[in-house]
Design a protein around this motif. Structure first.
Motif, PDB file in Angstrom:
ATOM      1  N   ARG A  36       0.718  -4.072   3.545  1.00 43.52           N
ATOM      2  CA  ARG A  36      -0.604  -3.765   4.085  1.00 43.52           C
ATOM      3  C   ARG A  36      -0.699  -4.256   5.525  1.00 43.52           C
ATOM      4  O   ARG A  36      -0.318  -5.368   5.839  1.00 43.52           O
ATOM      5  N   VAL A  89       3.050  10.194   4.148  1.00 42.30           N
ATOM      6  CA  VAL A  89       3.419  10.366   5.555  1.00 42.30           C
ATOM      7  C   VAL A  89       4.129  11.700   5.768  1.00 42.30           C
ATOM      8  O   VAL A  89       4.711  12.266   4.851  1.00 42.30           O
ATOM      9  N   GLU A  98       1.276  -0.028   7.785  1.00 47.04           N
ATOM     10  CA  GLU A  98       1.319   1.415   7.549  1.00 47.04           C
ATOM     11  C   GLU A  98       0.869   2.165   8.795  1.00 47.04           C
ATOM     12  O   GLU A  98       0.130   1.630   9.620  1.00 47.04           O
ATOM     13  N   PHE A 107       4.318   0.440   2.163  1.00 42.22           N
ATOM     14  CA  PHE A 107       4.232  -0.429   3.333  1.00 42.22           C
ATOM     15  C   PHE A 107       3.586  -1.741   2.923  1.00 42.22           C
ATOM     16  O   PHE A 107       2.771  -1.773   2.003  1.00 42.22           O
ATOM     17  N   GLU A 141       5.188   6.888   0.864  1.00 38.71           N
ATOM     18  CA  GLU A 141       6.023   5.741   1.235  1.00 38.71           C
ATOM     19  C   GLU A 141       5.227   4.470   1.014  1.00 38.71           C
ATOM     20  O   GLU A 141       3.993   4.498   0.957  1.00 38.71           O
ATOM     21  N   VAL A 167       1.209   5.232   1.094  1.00 38.20           N
ATOM     22  CA  VAL A 167       0.657   6.138   2.093  1.00 38.20           C
ATOM     23  C   VAL A 167       1.492   7.412   2.125  1.00 38.20           C
ATOM     24  O   VAL A 167       2.726   7.352   2.127  1.00 38.20           O
ATOM     25  N   THR A 207       0.845  -1.193   0.000  1.00 42.07           N
ATOM     26  CA  THR A 207       0.000   0.000   0.000  1.00 42.07           C
ATOM     27  C   THR A 207       0.887   1.252   0.000  1.00 42.07           C
ATOM     28  O   THR A 207       2.006   1.228   0.518  1.00 42.07           O
TER      29      THR A 207
END
Length: 167
Positions: free
Chosen positions: A143, A120, A146, A141, A139, A118, A116
């Motif tokens: 799943r 940040v 995150e 991650f 960034e 995200v 995923t």
């Protein structure tokens, strides 16, 4: 004659493998492997240099070919103070890959379903605030790993100055 066929087994998840690959893509995009950008295709890699510049290497690849180059002597002596992985091994790797990749298609690294993206906050690593003017970094991650907590308010350095002032 006895023969044993190895049985393949997954030792890390596809998501973990992709996270590592993505970090190694950053080595080429932003770090010591930037010279490899001359290939004009997705590349992930890692430079390396031992203490006292005894050995240097670059291990890198594209989604369809991985190659390592190692530079060093048979005995323990220095290559020279500037002979790092980026300076000694990476140019050899690039020259080889320019030829080896000619017949291979340009393709991206496959992003597994469990990854995923995200946005940040770069200072805290928390979810970026919803305000449009707030800077943030996208960034990746696996799943479920995150950040879930959002930045409440960005502190201004003047806030600390104000706290230290007498009433």
């Amino acid at each position: 004659m006895e023969q044993q066929e190895p049985k393949p087994q997954e030792v890390i998840s596809k998501e973990t493998a992709y996270l590592i690959t993505n970090m190694m893509e950053d080595v080429v995009q932003k770090g010591t492997g930037q010279a490899a950008k001359t290939l004009g295709r997705p590349v992930a890699g890692k430079t390396g240099t031992t203490n006292e510049f005894i050995n240097a290497w670059f291990i890198g690849g594209t989604p369809n070919l991985v190659v390592g180059t190692f530079v060093g002597f048979d005995d323990r002596r220095t290559l020279g103070e500037t002979e790092s992985g980026a300076h000694a091994a990476l140019p050899i790797w690039i020259n080889f890959m320019k030829e080896a990749l000619k017949s291979l298609p340009v393709m991206p690294f496959t992003i597994p379903e469990g990854i995923t993206f995200v946005k940040v906050d770069p200072a805290t690593g928390l979810l970026n605030s919803e305000q449009e003017d707030q800077p943030g970094n996208v960034e990746i991650f696996a799943r479920g790993s995150e950040p879930t907590q959002a930045v409440q308010r960005r502190l201004d350095p003047m806030d600390f100055y104000k706290i230290d002032q007498p009433d």
